[in-house]
Design an enzyme around this catalytic site. Structure first.
Site, mmCIF file in Angstrom:
data_model
loop_
_atom_site.group_PDB
_atom_site.id
_atom_site.type_symbol
_atom_site.label_atom_id
_atom_site.label_comp_id
_atom_site.label_asym_id
_atom_site.label_seq_id
_atom_site.Cartn_x
_atom_site.Cartn_y
_atom_site.Cartn_z
ATOM 1 N N GLY A 39 -64.337 49.195 85.957
ATOM 2 C CA GLY A 39 -63.976 48.482 84.723
ATOM 3 C C GLY A 39 -64.309 49.410 83.565
ATOM 4 C CE LYS A 40 -58.685 51.251 81.254
ATOM 5 N NZ LYS A 40 -58.664 52.389 82.168
ATOM 6 C CG ASN A 43 -66.148 52.703 84.640
ATOM 7 O OD1 ASN A 43 -66.845 52.259 85.545
ATOM 8 N ND2 ASN A 43 -64.830 52.792 84.732
ATOM 9 C CB ALA A 241 -64.615 56.467 85.271
ATOM 10 C CB ALA A 242 -62.269 61.598 83.237
ATOM 11 N N GLY A 243 -62.275 59.360 81.057
ATOM 12 C CA GLY A 243 -62.215 58.939 79.652
ATOM 13 C C GLY A 243 -63.372 58.019 79.295
ATOM 14 C CG ASP A 244 -63.753 54.376 81.279
ATOM 15 O OD1 ASP A 244 -63.041 54.167 80.274
ATOM 16 O OD2 ASP A 244 -63.480 53.937 82.413
ATOM 17 C CB SER A 274 -67.109 61.786 85.513
ATOM 18 O OG SER A 274 -65.864 61.933 84.872
ATOM 19 N N GLY A 279 -64.860 57.821 92.547
ATOM 20 C CA GLY A 279 -65.364 56.551 92.012
ATOM 21 C C GLY A 279 -65.464 56.580 90.500
HETATM 22 O O1 RIB Z 1 -60.961 53.689 83.385
HETATM 23 C C1 RIB Z 1 -61.149 53.486 84.763
HETATM 24 C C2 RIB Z 1 -61.239 52.026 85.060
HETATM 25 O O2 RIB Z 1 -60.010 51.406 84.746
HETATM 26 C C3 RIB Z 1 -61.490 51.687 86.502
HETATM 27 O O3 RIB Z 1 -62.851 51.637 86.829
HETATM 28 C C4 RIB Z 1 -60.767 50.362 86.685
HETATM 29 O O4 RIB Z 1 -61.589 49.280 86.937
HETATM 30 C C5 RIB Z 1 -59.954 50.172 85.412
HETATM 31 O O5 RIB Z 1 -60.535 49.283 84.591
#
Ligand code: RIB
Length: 295
Positions: A39-40, A43, A241-244, A274, A279
């Site tokens: 989930g953004k 993360n 999740a690189a952006g997160d 990351s 994951g």
């Molecule tokens: O940005 C990556 C995320 O986008 C993932 O973890 C996924 O859950 C979506 O929300």
């Protein structure tokens, strides 16, 4: 240090390794499946905490997602404002191909069950100059922007995933934008990085604009100055999740008083680490790992 509230999504990620992204009408067998926290919002909270930030996460999950609270807490996130509702926890079906690129299908679930009174309640402990971080995987984002600004909070917005509802938000109240090129093009109609950043800066002259460019690094516009950080070459295994990771590290560093150029550099390093791991939340490096790569 400024306190950070992140109102954001919490997902269970089902990650499938595939030889290529499944096409319309095609049935494709995955090579493997793994289940990860994601989930953004989640993360970004993990990255905020790992960067040393003081972060409280607010959002909603179902009974099936209670274990995700432990993951957030182990990373150092305060989960006191996460509610447990009747809908199932949001989830994502993520295909990852041989190049580490992803394709994500979201089921929002509990993430879209926020209400204005919930937003008021989670904002209540926060004050002027505290930071609110938002993405676009929960509802009530426009309401949260307005309510936070009314308290004098600093609003950080990552308009991801992009949807037409974003145009109805009070975007002129956003203080810090974190965008990728897809979101930048949707917001400005421009395709080149320079044009996206310049157009955003002319529409929102008082905001900090950060455009992440994947392997090409980052372009940032802040109060008339343009800053560029080169990409770091790594073997990408999974870019999820690189952006997160970038967003969490960048905002977490700013909240600790680190200057903007250093914050961009540290966030760029964190994101590059990351992508070398599978994951989402679990791929986000610790502060020590990031610090060890600073040259
Ligand atoms: O940005 C990556 C995320 O986008 C993932 O973890 C996924 O859950 C979506 O929300």
């Amino acid at each position: 240090m400024s306190r950070i509230l992140n109102i954001g999504s919490i997902n269970i990620d089902y990650v499938y390794s595939v030889p290529h992204f499944v096409r319309g009408g095609e049935t494709l067998s995955a090579e493997s499946r793994q289940i990860f926290p994601g989930g953004k919002g989640m993360n970004q909270s993990v990255a905020l905490a790992r960067s040393g930030g003081s972060v409280t996460h607010a959002g909603m999950i179902g009974d099936d997602g209670k274990y995700l609270l432990d993951v957030l807490q182990e990373a150092g996130v305060d989960t006191g404002l996460v509610a447990i509702g009747n809908e199932p926890t949001g989830h994502a079906i993520i295909q990852v191909n041989g190049e580490g690129q992803n394709s994500i299908l979201l089921f929002p679930g509990a993430n879209q069950n926020l209400a204005p009174d919930f937003i008021d309640r989670v904002l209540a402990p926060f004050r002027k100059d505290d930071i609110l971080v938002l993405q676009n995987e929960v509802n009530c984002v426009g309401y949260a922007i307005e309510a936070a600004k009314a308290k004098g909070m600093i609003v950080v917005f990552n308009p991801s995933p992009f949807g037409s509802e974003i145009e109805s938000y009070p975007l002129e109240m956003v203080d810090v934008w974190l965008l990728n090129e897809i979101e930048g093009e949707a917001l400005t109609g421009m395709t080149s990085a320079g044009d996206i950043v310049n157009t955003m800066a002319s529409i929102y002259p008082n905001a900090i604009i950060v455009l992440t460019l994947g392997a090409e690094g980052v372009l940032c516009h802040s109060r008339g100055n343009e800053l560029r950080i080169d990409g770091i070459k790594v073997q990408a295994v999974d870019t999820t999740a690189a952006g997160d990771t970038f967003t969490g590290y960048f905002v977490g560093c700013l909240a600790q008083g680190i200057d903007i150029y250093e914050a961009l550099k540290l966030a760029n390093i964190a994101a590059s680490i990351s992508v070398s791991r599978v994951g989402a939340a679990v791929s986000i490096p610790t502060w020590d790992e990031v610090a060890s790569k600073v040259s």
